[in-house]
Design a protein around this motif. Structure first.
Motif, PDB file in Angstrom:
ATOM      1  N   ASN A  35      44.104  27.719  75.761  1.00 55.27           N
ATOM      2  CA  ASN A  35      43.292  26.598  76.484  1.00 55.27           C
ATOM      3  C   ASN A  35      41.933  26.945  75.953  1.00 55.27           C
ATOM      4  N   THR A  36      40.602  26.776  77.163  1.00 59.89           N
ATOM      5  CA  THR A  36      39.097  26.299  76.655  1.00 59.89           C
ATOM      6  C   THR A  36      38.673  27.098  77.193  1.00 59.89           C
ATOM      7  N   ILE A  37      39.439  28.481  77.470  1.00 66.58           N
ATOM      8  CA  ILE A  37      38.828  30.134  77.302  1.00 66.58           C
ATOM      9  C   ILE A  37      39.364  30.818  75.995  1.00 66.58           C
ATOM     10  N   TYR A  38      40.136  30.617  75.000  1.00 61.30           N
ATOM     11  CA  TYR A  38      40.485  30.812  73.571  1.00 61.30           C
ATOM     12  C   TYR A  38      39.751  30.401  72.698  1.00 61.30           C
ATOM     13  N   ASP A  39      39.427  28.795  73.161  1.00 62.31           N
ATOM     14  CA  ASP A  39      38.340  28.006  72.330  1.00 62.31           C
ATOM     15  C   ASP A  39      37.168  28.702  72.158  1.00 62.31           C
ATOM     16  N   VAL A  40      36.455  28.760  73.443  1.00 64.52           N
ATOM     17  CA  VAL A  40      35.420  29.895  73.805  1.00 64.52           C
ATOM     18  C   VAL A  40      35.210  31.304  73.177  1.00 64.52           C
ATOM     19  N   PHE A  41      36.030  32.313  72.993  1.00 66.31           N
ATOM     20  CA  PHE A  41      36.310  33.500  72.592  1.00 66.31           C
ATOM     21  C   PHE A  41      36.211  33.497  70.905  1.00 66.31           C
ATOM     22  N   ARG A  42      36.999  31.876  70.491  1.00 67.88           N
ATOM     23  CA  ARG A  42      36.413  31.968  69.329  1.00 67.88           C
ATOM     24  C   ARG A  42      35.497  31.429  68.308  1.00 67.88           C
ATOM     25  N   ALA A  43      34.867  30.569  68.876  1.00 67.33           N
ATOM     26  CA  ALA A  43      33.543  30.269  69.191  1.00 67.33           C
ATOM     27  C   ALA A  43      32.498  31.182  69.082  1.00 67.33           C
ATOM     28  N   ARG A  44      32.363  31.889  70.094  1.00 64.31           N
ATOM     29  CA  ARG A  44      31.558  33.048  70.047  1.00 64.31           C
ATOM     30  C   ARG A  44      31.673  33.812  68.597  1.00 64.31           C
ATOM     31  N   GLY A  45      32.599  33.761  67.525  1.00 64.00           N
ATOM     32  CA  GLY A  45      33.190  35.030  66.191  1.00 64.00           C
ATOM     33  C   GLY A  45      33.659  36.101  67.040  1.00 64.00           C
ATOM     34  N   TRP A  46      34.268  36.046  68.341  1.00 65.34           N
ATOM     35  CA  TRP A  46      35.266  37.351  68.597  1.00 65.34           C
ATOM     36  C   TRP A  46      36.610  37.617  68.179  1.00 65.34           C
ATOM     37  N   ARG A  47      37.127  37.877  67.641  1.00 62.07           N
ATOM     38  CA  ARG A  47      38.531  38.457  66.915  1.00 62.07           C
ATOM     39  C   ARG A  47      39.600  38.907  68.215  1.00 62.07           C
ATOM     40  N   GLU A  48      40.800  38.156  68.198  1.00 60.44           N
ATOM     41  CA  GLU A  48      41.658  38.611  68.773  1.00 60.44           C
ATOM     42  C   GLU A  48      42.026  39.942  68.222  1.00 60.44           C
TER      43      GLU A  48
END
Length: 426
Positions: A35-48
């Motif tokens: 949800n939103t938390i996943y989008d925030v992580f990706r938008a910050r350029g972080w890697r899963e």
């Protein structure tokens, strides 16, 4: 009026061990949420990462904390989104116990003025253990309405209203209720707030977000944006309508199932919009007093659990406070959520939650971009407690930024620009 209250002061966290450097390279995140938390992580350029242990930041549910945290050994830089015993504030029976204990302690210490401030939660009993005292109180409050809530459920599940003991007796039979039965589901029973403040004849409550980065010392930020959740039907305290959950319960999960629910419009009002409405109806002074009391309520609730919380420098907690306002503009703490919903049901809701979580990780600062400084304003967050209450900005129009205009992007640009200048100068 434009509700703005900003300041750019920074300070040091008492007792903090400022990290000399942050995560080197790309931040790795671990979460099962999409949800939103996943989008925030990706938008910050972080890697899963799929690793259960080799990550820099993790956003997990409380079940993971219960099952895994005690067995984990964290590296210095790792950050996770719950404290071990978060439930001391977020479980309904534990919150009641801790608030009452704090109130009694202040009375014993003859700090009566402080004790009187703990009048912001309704009369509450835990069933089945408090059934006897509850019955005595019930008999003294003739014709009062009470509300029953299971302690371990959310989204309005299992909640019902009643005004007769016979209705409790029916519930006891249905649940095979026995005072000495360990498997009996625990409920809290509270005096129902029968005189809520109404807007357009409809009941609402408030969702407000507070971020705690440390309990020892206590460090807390308050997010200036939030929302009001409305019911879809006009309110009535008539005994004949106690069973109409669409009228009494503001939970979005319940309102979504109501006849005529408009999914595009939703059932929420931005907190700033509500504040402007209240200023127009009650005046700026009365509205500022209400919002300042809500901020103080949040601080008081955190102080009530501070000594029982297990401090962990790797942990932080984003609490979702549910607050009701009565027709005398008195705020009431209904409950505190350890896992407030991060799913968005409208574009406005998504924008709020994305900004909230993005600003949260600017504060957590795993990349050490802020150099260890504790800023009083970061995006939409305002530092309200840093080992002691943070004094309001003398140049601000209002006592608290809660419900004020959130120009978070401009504020963040100023913040990072100032830190780049400091880094060059240093």
């Amino acid at each position: 009026p434009q509700l703005m209250a900003t300041n750019g002061r920074s300070s040091a966290r008492p007792g903090s061990d400022h990290r000399s450097r942050g995560v080197q390279g790309t931040v790795r995140f671990r979460t099962t949420f999409r949800n939103t938390i996943y989008d925030v992580f990706r938008a910050r350029g972080w890697r899963e990462t799929e690793s259960d242990t080799d990550w820099d930041v993790a956003w997990v549910d409380v079940g993971w904390i219960r099952d895994n945290m005690d067995a984990m050994h964290f590296d210095e830089h790792q950050r996770i989104n719950h404290f071990r015993n978060h439930y001391e504030l977020t479980r309904k029976d534990a919150m009641n116990r801790n608030l009452r204990r704090m109130q009694r302690q202040l009375m014993r210490e003859e700090r009566h003025d402080e004790a009187r401030k703990y009048d912001f939660f309704p009369t509450t009993y835990v069933l089945p253990v408090d059934y006897g005292p509850f019955v005595e109180e019930f008999k003294q409050q003739a014709n009062a309405i009470w509300i029953m809530k299971p302690i371990g459920k959310a989204q309005g599940k299992g909640i019902f209203l009643f005004n007769k003991l016979s209705q409790i007796n029916e519930w006891r039979k249905d649940h095979r209720w026995k005072p000495d039965e360990a498997q009996t589901e625990t409920y809290v029973v509270q005096r129902y707030i029968e005189n809520p403040l109404l807007v357009g004849g409809k009941k609402f409550d408030l969702r407000i977000y507070a971020l705690v980065t440390s309990f020892n010392p206590l460090v807390c930020y308050l997010y200036c944006s939030g929302f009001a959740r409305f019911t879809g039907f006009r309110y009535s305290s008539s005994a004949k309508k106690l069973g109409e959950s669409y009228m009494h319960l503001t939970n979005v999960a319940i309102q979504k199932t109501a006849p005529g629910y408009d999914a595009d419009a939703g059932c929420k009002w931005p907190l700033r919009q509500l504040k402007l409405y209240l200023i127009g109806k009650f005046g700026a002074a009365a509205t500022d007093k209400l919002f300042a009391e809500m901020q103080e309520m949040i601080i008081a609730s955190l102080l009530a659990v501070q000594k029982v919380m297990i401090q962990d420098k790797h942990a932080f907690e984003m609490y979702g406070y549910d607050i009701m306002v009565d027709d005398q503009l008195k705020p009431w703490l209904i409950e505190v959520n350890s896992s407030p919903s991060l799913s968005a049901d409208t574009p406005t809701d998504y924008e709020l939650k994305f900004g909230l979580l993005d600003d949260l990780y600017t504060i957590i600062d795993v990349e050490n971009r802020l150099g260890g400084a504790v800023e009083e304003t970061i995006g939409g967050f305002q530092l309200i407690y840093n080992g002691g209450r943070v004094k309001p900005d003398q140049n601000a129009c209002y006592t608290t930024r809660l419900g004020c205009f959130d120009d978070r992007q401009r504020q963040l640009k100023r913040l990072h620009k100032a830190h780049r200048r400091r880094a060059v100068a240093g």
